[in-house]
Each structure stands twice: as C-alpha cells, then as structure tokens.
Design a protein around this motif. Sequence first.
Motif, PDB file in Angstrom:
ATOM      1  N   LEU A 150       0.805  -1.218   0.000  1.00 19.74           N
ATOM      2  CA  LEU A 150       0.000   0.000   0.000  1.00 19.74           C
ATOM      3  C   LEU A 150       0.839   1.269   0.000  1.00 19.74           C
ATOM      4  O   LEU A 150       0.687   2.133  -0.873  1.00 19.74           O
ATOM      5  N   SER A 198      -5.636   2.969   3.901  1.00 20.83           N
ATOM      6  CA  SER A 198      -6.151   2.876   2.532  1.00 20.83           C
ATOM      7  C   SER A 198      -7.214   3.940   2.275  1.00 20.83           C
ATOM      8  O   SER A 198      -7.242   4.566   1.211  1.00 20.83           O
ATOM      9  N   GLN A 251      -6.923  -0.352  -3.829  1.00 22.15           N
ATOM     10  CA  GLN A 251      -7.621  -0.055  -2.583  1.00 22.15           C
ATOM     11  C   GLN A 251      -8.899  -0.876  -2.481  1.00 22.15           C
ATOM     12  O   GLN A 251      -9.272  -1.356  -1.395  1.00 22.15           O
TER      13      GLN A 251
END
Length: 393
Positions: free
Chosen positions: A106, A190, A230
């Motif tokens: 991420l 996220s 995401q």
Amino acid sequence: MHISTKFENQLVRAAIIALTVYALFRLEQIFPLVQATDYLWHHYNLDAFLLENPDGILGMIPSFTCPSALQACSPAREIEVGRLADPMLSSGYVFTFVGLWISFWLDGQYRSLSQQLRSEDIVTWTAQDDKVIEKRRRAIACGSALIVGILISVGFFQFYGGVPSKTWEWEHSLSSIVLGALAGHRLGASAAYGTVGWRLNQSRRQLRLIIGHVDKAGGARKAGEFIAFQGVLSFIAIIWLTFWVVLETQFQVFRDFYGTWASMHMGLLVVALLLCWLAFVGPLIVFTSHYAQAKRRLSEHWNALVCGQMATHLSKFEATSDWQVAKEAVDACEEISSVTSQIESMNSRPLRPSVQGIFSVTTLFPIFTLVLEKLAGDSSILVVTLTKLFDSF
C-alpha cells in the motif's frame, strides 16, 4: 516521510510478521479439526439438518466440541470427522492475514503514484499534498484501528459473558483484537490514500493526458490502478463479514451457534463499508469522471485543430500531378489519423483491460449465483430467475 511515520510503518510491519510467525506455530488451534474421539454439541436436530443439507451448508455442520462426554453431547459422526471445528475462527484468521500481507504494497504504491504525478506533471501534485495525505493517513488509520479494536473487545466480552478465564480464551481474544486493530489500521490508511482521488478532482487541478503514453491511458493508469488496489484490499474484509452476517441472520442453525457475534460483525461491516467508500468507491467514481472529461477535452481540442485538414490534404492529393506533393499530402493525412486513433484508443477507464475485468459484471455475477446456489439450492426460484436474466444480458 517523517521519522514518526517510518517508525509507525515499521512497527505495523513488524507486528504483522511476528503474528504470522506465531500463527504458524499455532496452526492446530487456528484450524481445529473434528476428531473421531470428540464429543459434539448440536443445538438442533442433526438428522433433520443432514437430511435437508447432506453435506452441510457450504460444507459446514455447526457444532461445539465438548470437553468430555456430557449428557447433551454425542460422539462425532463420520461425516463430521476431519471438518473444521470452528470455521468462523479459521476463516477469520485466513482473511485477516491475507489482507494484512497484501497491505504491505500500500505505502509503496502511494509513493510511486506521487512520484509519477510530479515527474510527468499530468496533474499538479506537490509536497504539500503529500503532507495533507500523510496527516489524514495517520488520523484515519489510528482512529479506525481503535474503533475496530473496541468492537472486537466488546464482541469477546459478550461471547464469554465477561473477561476470558482460560489460557486459550485469552490467547484467542488478544490475538484477534491485535489482528483486528492492525487490519483497521491498514484499511484506515487505505481510506486516507483514497482521498488522493478527491484531491485530483479539485477544480484547480486540470488533468492533462499525454497522447501516446505507454500506459494507453494518457499517464493516468497508475492513479486508476492505485484506487483499484484499494478496492481489492477493502473487499477482503467486506466479503468475510458479509458472508458471516448473512449466515448469522438468515439461518437459524448458525444464529444459535454464532448469534452472539452478529452485532460485532455488523458493526465491523459498517466500518469496512465506510472505509471502502473513502478508499475505493468514491475516488474511483470521481477520478474516472475526471479522466473521461480530460479525454473528451483532449479529443475536442485535437479535432478543432485538424478540422478540415484531412479534406484539404485530400484535395491537394487529387489536384496535384507531382508525386512528391502527393506523398506529402498522404503523410499529413497519416499523421493526423494516427494521432486521432491514439486518442480514440485510450482506455475508456484509467485501468488496463485485465484489471477492468476484475470488477466487471461478467466476473462477479457467476460467483454471486454460485453462493446463492449453495445457500438456497440450484432449484431456487431466485437463483433460476437471476441466472436467466444474466444469460439474457
């Protein structure tokens, strides 16, 4: 990136790795299987249940393992031996660890996107924007970790009727709370990164697509696929929570065994859906719209520049008797049509075709009908009707 942020990310990663290693040494407790010597408690008519569901519901036959041959318990049947004794516990750990390990990409994906936006300048993006996103990340990640940890703690308090008393109960509850908090932290991060899509859509930031960019989306594909990533991360939690909420609310057998967890699962599902909206759904809608507008502006500008040019060069070609002039006219037409084709062939969304397929109806609907068939039976009117509608579509 601030030192505190680096330390936070390193701490989260170290915790994920440490808990993963610990889980590998506790696989028998995470994946308990019904043994032939076990005595089980069924809070329902097992014969009637097996008559209606010969292999259980999605392969599950709800039961509690008894510590001894109590009066209410009965020896495990052959059909139950080897099955998961606690499918909710086992699947919960699996989905959580999968999501946590996927989340390792991420932060790196966000940094890569930020660097591309600055280097290619398809849209204005500065160090100040990174600071804003980082501030949001820290606040939302820590906040969602706290909320998830509290919800799971309340769930265990309800289940045990107070504070856990046995060693395994403490181990189970504490590990679940820590894992849940870590998952909340990553989903919160996220969600914060998802606000990149909203910032890119600000009126002062005009998306300038690059004709002929290698990504076939004018340079915007990395932003689109970052948002799509995401979504994948968010759906892991949503899929598991939705699955168990449906079982706990729609099937009496599962309600009897797992009903005390239903309120916790619903609360977590609400949090997961909210974070998914912030991280994926909202940003994807906003940025896709922004991308479509930019592509339309690019096309309109190019068409205005070359309006009538093709006809002019064609007239030169037809009127001339000089082959060099004719070739120049042909080359000019080819250059114009080549650029026009490049603009028209840009992806309709800032995603590569294979990624678009992940979120397509043709991919998701068969999975949806498969679950319905397992739950309601393949002869169910609902399943038959939806399948016919999909085939027609």
